[in-house]
Design an enzyme around this catalytic site. Structure first.
Site, PDB file in Angstrom:
ATOM      1  CE  LYS B  74      67.563  20.312  13.452  1.00 23.87           C
ATOM      2  NZ  LYS B  74      68.538  19.877  12.291  1.00 23.87           N
ATOM      3  CB  SER B 149      71.943  21.028  14.059  1.00 21.13           C
ATOM      4  OG  SER B 149      71.100  20.698  12.914  1.00 21.13           O
ATOM      5  CB  SER B 173      72.381  18.562  10.718  1.00 21.49           C
ATOM      6  OG  SER B 173      72.781  19.281  11.186  1.00 21.49           O
TER       7      SER B 173
END
Lengths: 100, 481
Positions: B74, B149, B173
Site C-alpha cells: 500500500k 482504503s 481499511s
C-alpha cells in the site's frame, strides 16, 4: 442546511487548519460537517459522568534506548527531498513580519 | 499457486523467482490499465530482488519463508528511494529516505515487492475513490469499487497480480476491501506489527496487516511482520505470534459469540443487508457444526462506535497532517511568506475528503467543543473496552459481518459522506479497542459479489482469529450457496 455549524465556524476552522476554502467549499463543508456532527449527537447527548477517557488502546510507557551513537537517516538524502534547502538546512520564505 | 506453494518451489530450486515475478508482471501489464491497482510498478527493482533470491538458492542459502513471492505494498508504506504518495498530490514525487519495518522484514523473508498500490488519499475512505490518481476498480466487476482504503492492495491480490499484499487498517481499511474483493484480510492487535514507516493517519488506531488469497498465506505473512520493533515505541515487546502453527486446531469446544448490536435483529444498528446477514448466520452454523458453542452477547456501545470513530480519527488526523506544510517534503506552492506558503501548499495538495476530515478534527478539538465531542468520544472508547471485556468473559471469539453490504458501484456513495462512513460500522470497534479482526470470504450476496465474515478476538488473540477463519475457509471453498 444544518444549523449545528455556521459558515463563520467553518471559515474560522479553515484558518486554524491552514486551508483556504472557496465560497462553494464553505457552503459544502458547512452542510456536510453539520450532518456529521448531527450523527455525533448521540455521543454529545450521552451521560458519561465519571468514565475515564481512553486516548490509546495500550498503556503507553516512555521508551528510551541506550545513549549510544547509531546510524540514522542520511541528512543529504533527507534534504534532497525538501522543496528547498541551503547550507544543510530547509529553506523557507520570510517568517518575520507576518500576522500571527 | 498460493504464496506458500511459490515459496516452497523457489526454496527447493524447482522454480526461479525471476520466472515467478515475470508471470505476475505480465498479468499486471495485461490488466492494470483497467483496474488501476498500482500507483507505481517497480519492475526493475523487483527483478533485482528476485535475482537475489535465485542467487541465494543457487548458493545453498535459504532466502526465507516467503522466497520469491510477489508482494504489493500500500502506497502509505515508506520505501527508500521509491515514490511514496499516500495517493495525495501533496506527496507526489517524494522518495522516503528509509524503509518501513514491514518492508524490511518482508524483504528479509524473501518476498519481492513489485510496486505501490492505490488507496483513498491518506487512507481516508472506504472505496478507493478518494485517490488523487483515479479510482481502483473491483477485479470481480469493474463497475464496482474494491472497497477501501486499501483497495489497490485488495484488487492486486484478487486479480492475482500478487499473491500477497500489505494494507493498513484504521477503521476497517484492510477488512472491508478484503470482503469486497473476496480475499482474506487481517488487522492485528494494535502494537503487534510495527508502524515504523507507515505514514500516520490516526496513530492510536492505525495498524498494518496482511492480504492474501488464503488464510494460510495470510498467516505466513503475519508471522513474518509481527513482533517487537525498537523503532516503534508502541510496539508490544513480549509477543511473537506463530499463527501458522494453529491453523489446523479447529473450533471444537470454542465459545463463539454473536454481537446482538451487529446482528440485524432487535437492538442492532440499521443498514446491515439481508444477504450479508444470511451468510454470517451460515458461517456461525458452520462453526457450531464443527463443535463450537454459540451464544448471543451484547456490546451496547457498539452502536456508538461510528460516532466515536468519526470524532477520534479526524481529530488525530488533523494533528498528524499538520506536518504537510511545504517545508520538509512534498508539494510547495510559493508565496511571499512562510505562513502564506503553508496555506497555499496545503490548499493545493489535499483533496476534498482529506480537507473535510482535517476540518472536522480541527473543529472537534477546538476551544468550546473539545469536551462535547472529542472528550466524550474518548469516554465511549472506555465504555467499548469494558463492554468487550464483559463479552469476552463468556466467549472466546465474536463473529459479525465485515461490511454491511457487498461491493457497491463507483460513484454510488460519493455525494454524501455519511453514506460512505456507515460502511465501517462493523469494523470500527476493533480499531477503537485495539483488538484483532480478520475478514474471510464466505459465499456471495444476491448480486453475486463476495461476502466477508469477520472474526474478532480480544487483544493478543491474533492467532485465534486465523484458527477460526481457517475453519470457515475450509467450508466456504467447499461450496456455500
Amino acid at each position: 442546511m444544518s444549523e449545528r455549524i455556521s459558515r463563520g465556524d467553518v471559515e474560522h476552522v479553515a484558518r486554524l487548519a491552514r486551508l483556504e476554502l472557496t465560497d462553494d467549499e464553505i457552503d459544502l463543508f458547512t452542510g456536510q460537517l453539520g450532518d456529521i456532527l448531527e450523527h455525533a449527537a448521540d455521543i454529545e447527548a450521552l451521560d458519561v459522568g465519571d468514565i475515564e477517557p481512553t486516548s490509546h488502546p495500550l498503556p503507553l510507557v516512555n521508551v528510551l534506548r541506550r545513549d549510544e551513537i547509531v546510524a540514522s537517516v542520511d541528512r543529504d538524502e533527507v534534504l534532497a527531498q525538501a522543496p528547498a534547502n541551503e547550507a544543510g538546512q530547509f529553506r523557507v520564505p520570510p517568517v518575520l513580519g507576518e500576522e500571527p | 499457486m498460493t504464496a506458500l506453494e511459490i515459496a516452497a518451489a523457489v526454496r527447493a530450486g524447482e522454480r526461479s523467482a525471476v520466472d515467478v515475478l515475470n508471470e505476475h508482471l505480465a498479468r499486471i501489464d495485461d490488466r492494470d490499465g483497467e483496474l488501476n491497482a498500482f500507483n507505481v510498478v517497480t519492475a526493475d527493482a523487483a527483478r533485482a530482488e528476485a535475482e537475489g533470491v535465485d542467487a541465494a538458492v543457487a548458493a545453498g542459502d535459504d532466502p526465507g519463508p516467503l522466497a520469491g513471492v510477489p508482494l504489493a505494498l500500500k502506497d502509505n508504506m515508506c520505501t527508500r528511494g521509491i515514490p511514496t504518495t499516500c495517493s495525495s498530490k501533496i506527496l507526489e514525487g517524494w522518495q522516503p529516505p528509509y524503509d518501513a519495518t514491514v518492508v524490511t522484514r518482508l524483504r528479509a523473508a524473501g518476498a519481492v515487492a513489485v510496486g505501490k498500490t492505490n488507496l483513498d488519499e491518506f487512507a481516508m475512505g472506504s472505496s478507493t475513490e478518494n485517490s488523487a490518481f483515479g479510482p481502483t476498480r473491483n477485479p470481480l466487476d469493474i463497475s464496482r469499487v474494491p472497497g477501501g482504503s486499501s483497495g489497490g492492495t485488495a484488487a492486486s491480490v484478487a486479480a492475482n497480480f500478487t499473491p500477497l499484499g500489505i494494507g493498513s487498517d484504521t477503521g476497517g481499511s484492510i477488512r472491508q476491501p478484503a470482503a469486497f474483493c473476496g480475499v482474506v484480510g487481517m488487522k492485528p492487535t494494535y502494537g503487534v506489527v510495527s508502524r515504523y514507516g507507515l505514514i500516520a493517519f490516526a496513530s492510536s488506531l492505525d495498524q498494518i496487516g496482511p492480504f492474501a488469497n488464503s488464510v494460510a498465506d495470510a498467516a505466513a505473512m503475519f508471522d513474518v511482520i509481527a513482533g517487537p520493533d525498537p523503532l516503534d515505541s508502541t510496539s508490544i515487546r513480549d509477543y511473537s505470534p506463530d499463527a501458522s502453527a494453529v491453523l489446523d486446531r479447529g473450533v471444537d469446544g470454542l465459545r463463539v459469540g454473536v454481537i446482538r448490536e451487529l446482528s440485524g435483529g432487535e437492538g442492532s444498528v440499521d443498514g446491515l443487508s439481508a444477504d450479508v446477514l444470511a451468510r454470517t448466520n451460515e458461517a456461525v452454523e458452520v462453526l457450531r457444526a464443527a463443535g463450537a458453542i454459540v451464544s448471543e452477547v451484547s456490546v451496547p456501545s457498539a452502536t456508538l462506535g461510528l460516532s466515536a470513530y468519526y470524532l477520534v480519527a479526524p481529530a488525530e488526523a488533523s494533528s498528524n497532517l499538520a506536518r504537510y506544510d511545504g517545508v520538509r517534503y512534498g508539494l510547495r506552492v510559493d508565496a511571499p511568506t512562510t505562513g502564506e506558503m503553508n496555506t497555499a501548499s496545503r490548499t493545493a495538495g489535499f483533496g476534498p475528503e482529506v480537507k473535510r476530515r482535517i476540518m472536522l478534527g480541527t473543529y472537534a478539538l477546538s476551544a468550546g467543543y473539545y469536551d462535547a465531542f472529542y472528550g466524550k468520544a474518548l469516554k465511549v472508547r472506555t465504555m467499548m473496552l469494558r463492554d468487550f471485556a464483559q463479552a469476552y468473559e463468556n466467549v472466546d471469539v465474536l463473529v459479525t459481518p465485515t461490511a454491511p453490504t457487498t461491493a457497491f458501484r463507483l460513484g454510488e456513495r460519493t455525494a454524501d459522506p455519511m453514506t460512505m462512513y456507515v460502511n465501517d460500522v462493523c469494523t470500527i470497534p476493533s480499531n477503537l479497542t485495539g483488538h484483532p479482526g480478520i475478514s474471510v470470504p464466505f459465499g456471495v450476496g444476491d448480486d453475486g459479489m463476495p461476502v466477508g465474515v469477520q472474526v474478532l478476538a480480544p487483544a493478543l488473540g491474533d492467532e485465534l482469529t486465523f484458527q477460526v477463519a481457517a475453519v470457515l475457509e475450509a467450508t466456504a471453498s467447499g461450496g456455500v450457496s
